[in-house]
Scaffold this motif. Structure first.
Motif, short mmCIF file in Angstrom:
data_model
loop_
_atom_site.label_atom_id
_atom_site.label_comp_id
_atom_site.label_asym_id
_atom_site.label_seq_id
_atom_site.Cartn_x
_atom_site.Cartn_y
_atom_site.Cartn_z
N UNK A 131 0.85 -1.54 -0.08
CA UNK A 131 0.00 0.13 0.08
C UNK A 131 1.35 1.12 -0.36
N UNK A 132 2.09 1.34 0.96
CA UNK A 132 2.74 2.15 0.47
C UNK A 132 3.24 2.68 -0.53
N UNK A 133 3.69 1.03 -1.39
CA UNK A 133 3.43 1.85 -3.12
C UNK A 133 3.25 1.93 -3.58
N UNK A 134 1.80 1.94 -3.56
CA UNK A 134 0.38 2.41 -4.29
C UNK A 134 0.68 3.80 -4.27
N UNK A 135 0.69 4.72 -2.64
CA UNK A 135 0.49 5.18 -2.19
C UNK A 135 1.00 6.56 -2.91
N UNK A 136 2.63 6.63 -3.05
CA UNK A 136 4.08 7.14 -3.58
C UNK A 136 4.01 6.80 -5.34
N UNK A 137 3.28 6.35 -5.30
CA UNK A 137 3.32 6.36 -6.90
C UNK A 137 1.72 7.86 -7.63
N UNK A 138 0.80 7.18 -6.66
CA UNK A 138 -0.68 8.03 -7.31
C UNK A 138 -0.08 9.30 -6.04
N UNK A 139 1.27 9.93 -5.29
CA UNK A 139 1.20 11.25 -5.13
C UNK A 139 2.09 11.84 -6.13
#
Ligand code: FAD
Ligand code: MLT
Ligand code: ZN
Length: 483
Positions: A131-139
């Motif tokens: 989830x941390x990776x998904x969120x970093x990409x989304x940012x």
């Protein structure tokens, strides 16, 4: 010098060869767990099928620390069990009960090293939570499309080591398809820097693919370069009720014809799954008015440029309704409603576990054969064990069915569990007969290590053993798993 073991009150005899002390000198006290109570979460798998013991749980903070620990363990001929979020389904992430193995848990290696929006890549350490990776990409306005029910806890190193699937496979592929490069610590402690961020690289064998899906048996993945994609501008989620499994395949073909590659999830939920989720878990609602034999959770992610995605989905579903392919459908009116749809889908495993012990089958068949598989396997298990409750759900859009069984209502779950080998054999033989796989996305671990010998060609098993012997001649990397 006072060793870490002594500081923690361990007796010298528990570390007679001094290995744990030497490891402690590499990782420091923050990186070493020796207290049995603190070790406990690392020793039991998510399904609580396997409870192991370990000499130590080691939590390195960097690749050089991981490499140094592996080199020390290799020199002492001590086996290593790599561990990510410990959410795996086949007992691959926990040690055996000898008490001699060490667990290397990657959770402290959780830095995103680089995000390159122009190259559409993100370089993450193995211990980053998905989830941390998904969120970093989304940012950064990008999408990392790997997505599964355990995404708040599983780690990218674990995802790659299991070649995780999840519900975006029909559009984006498995974890294997989302990687450009990896960094790994080899079983002798050397670091292989394969962190290339290239879309093209034909300079010999694709070594990274050996480590992906290897379930920690060939080395420890310490970092990876992941592919990013355009963030969809519009995501439409639909919850569909229908009665005949075959109709779902016609619906999928129609949706693809109308919407092309924008169909990103096509998940099957049986009525019994929805009922179990409502019975055992809070905040699970039936999105439709009446009961239906099966449900689909469909997600379409549009660019928002060509045609209104929502309108297109509505049109496709209402045509399908008129054609009698489905009985009812609702589109999420808000992000909260879409989340409520996903809650039904993502709680199926947990709900079934709360009903009693589950006999799981993680099967892949050609997409077009999925309804026939479910029908055949259901008939066969019901004949073998009248009243058995079949919860067949999952990633219908890519042909991956979780054909999971629950004991007949009112029966003793222990009696049901005693039939596990027999029921596995029935389901797996049907799978093999349909040219399918007995492990679509969960891996082999300990659970299917013996079973695979019946279904995989001897030549393939021999090649796997040779690769293992070449990379890990001392057999110290997660022994007893996969092979
Ligand atoms: P772990 O369980 O810790 O480890 C799994 C394997 O990888 C072990 O063999 C371990 O030794 C090895 N490993 C871990 N980290 C490393 C590393 N850095 N280097 C080398 N080896 C390593 N899976 C799917 O594919 N699709 C799904 O839809 C899905 N849904 C799930 C839903 C729920 C509710 C749960 C609990 C699990 C689900 N899973 C699913 C299974 C699980 O989440 C995946 O297998 C996940 O990829 C495991 O990641 P992890 O970090 O928890 O790995
Ligand atoms: C899921 O997709 O929810 C899991 O992979 C299935 C399972 O728990 O068997
Ligand atoms: Zn799954």
């Amino acid at each position: 010098m006072v060793g870490i073991g002594e500081r923690r009150g361990r007796t010298a005899s528990a570390d007679s060869d001094g290995l744990v002390d030497r490891i402690g000198q590499v990782v420091g006290s923050k990186g070493l767990i020796l207290d049995p109570r603190d070790m406990e979460p690392y020793l039991t798998d998510w399904r609580r099928l396997y409870v192991g013991r370990a000499r130590a749980v080691v939590r390195p903070a960097s690749t050089p620390e991981t490499a140094a620990v592996v080199a020390l363990a290799a020199a002492a001929r001590v086996a290593i069990v790599p561990q990510g979020g410990n959410t795996g389904m086949v007992g691959a992430s926990v040690p055996d009960d000898s008490g001699r193995q060490i667990v290397i848990a990657l959770g402290r290696m959780n830095r995103i090293r680089k995000l390159d929006p122009l190259n559409n890549t993100l370089t993450a350490e193995a211990g980053c939570i998905l989830q941390q990776i998904q969120e970093a990409a989304r940012a950064e306005g990008r999408l990392f499309p790997l997505s599964l029910g355990a995404e708040g806890r599983c780690q990218i190193g674990g995802n790659l080591s299991t070649n995780a699937g999840g519900h975006g496979v029909l559009r984006y592929g498995n974890a294997r398809d989302l990687v450009l490069g990896i960094e790994a610590v080899l079983p002798d402690g050397r670091i292989w820097d394969g962190l290339r961020a290239l879309r093209k690289d034909n300079t010999g064998y694709d070594l990274k693919q050996l480590f992906i899906g290897a379930e920690g048996t060939l080395g420890i993945i310490t970092a990876a370069v992941l592919k990013l994609f355009a963030l969809p501008e519009e995501v439409v989620s639909a919850f569909v009720g229908f009665e005949r499994l075959e109709d779902a395949m016609v619906l999928l073909a129609r949706l693809r014809a109308a919407l092309g590659e924008t169909v990103t999830a096509f998940e099957l939920i049986p009525r019994i799954g929805l009922e179990l989720a409502r019975r055992h878990l809070a905040n699970v609602a039936d999105p439709l008015a009446g009961p239906h034999a099966h449900y689909l959770l469909i997600e379409v992610a549009g660019s928002g440029r060509d045609r209104d995605t929502r309108e297109a989905v509505e049109a496709a579903l209402s045509e399908a309704l008129q054609a009698g392919l489905l009985s009812d459908a609702v589109l999420a009116a808000s992000t909260a409603q879409a989340k409520a749809f996903w809650r039904v889908r993502e709680t199926l495993s947990e709900a079934q576990a709360l009903e009693g012990p589950t006999i799981k089958h993680d099967v892949a068949v050609p997409i077009s054969e999925a309804p026939a598989f479910i029908r055949r396997a259901t008939t066969a298990v019901e004949a073998a064990l009248p009243g058995v409750r079949t919860v067949a759900f999952g990633h219908l859009g890519d042909g991956n069915i979780h054909f999971n069984l629950t004991h007949p209502a009112g029966d003793d779950p222990k009696v049901f569990l005693a039939r596990q080998t027999e029921l596995n054999r029935i389901v797996h033989d049907i799978t093999a007969d349909m040219d399918g796989s007995i492990s679509a996305e969960h891996g082999l671990g300990q659970l299917k290590r013996e079973e695979i010998a019946r279904y995989k060609a001897p030549l393939e098993l021999e090649l796997m053993r040779r690769i293992k012997a070449t990379l890990d001649p001392l057999n110290i990397m997660n022994p007893g798993k996969v092979l």
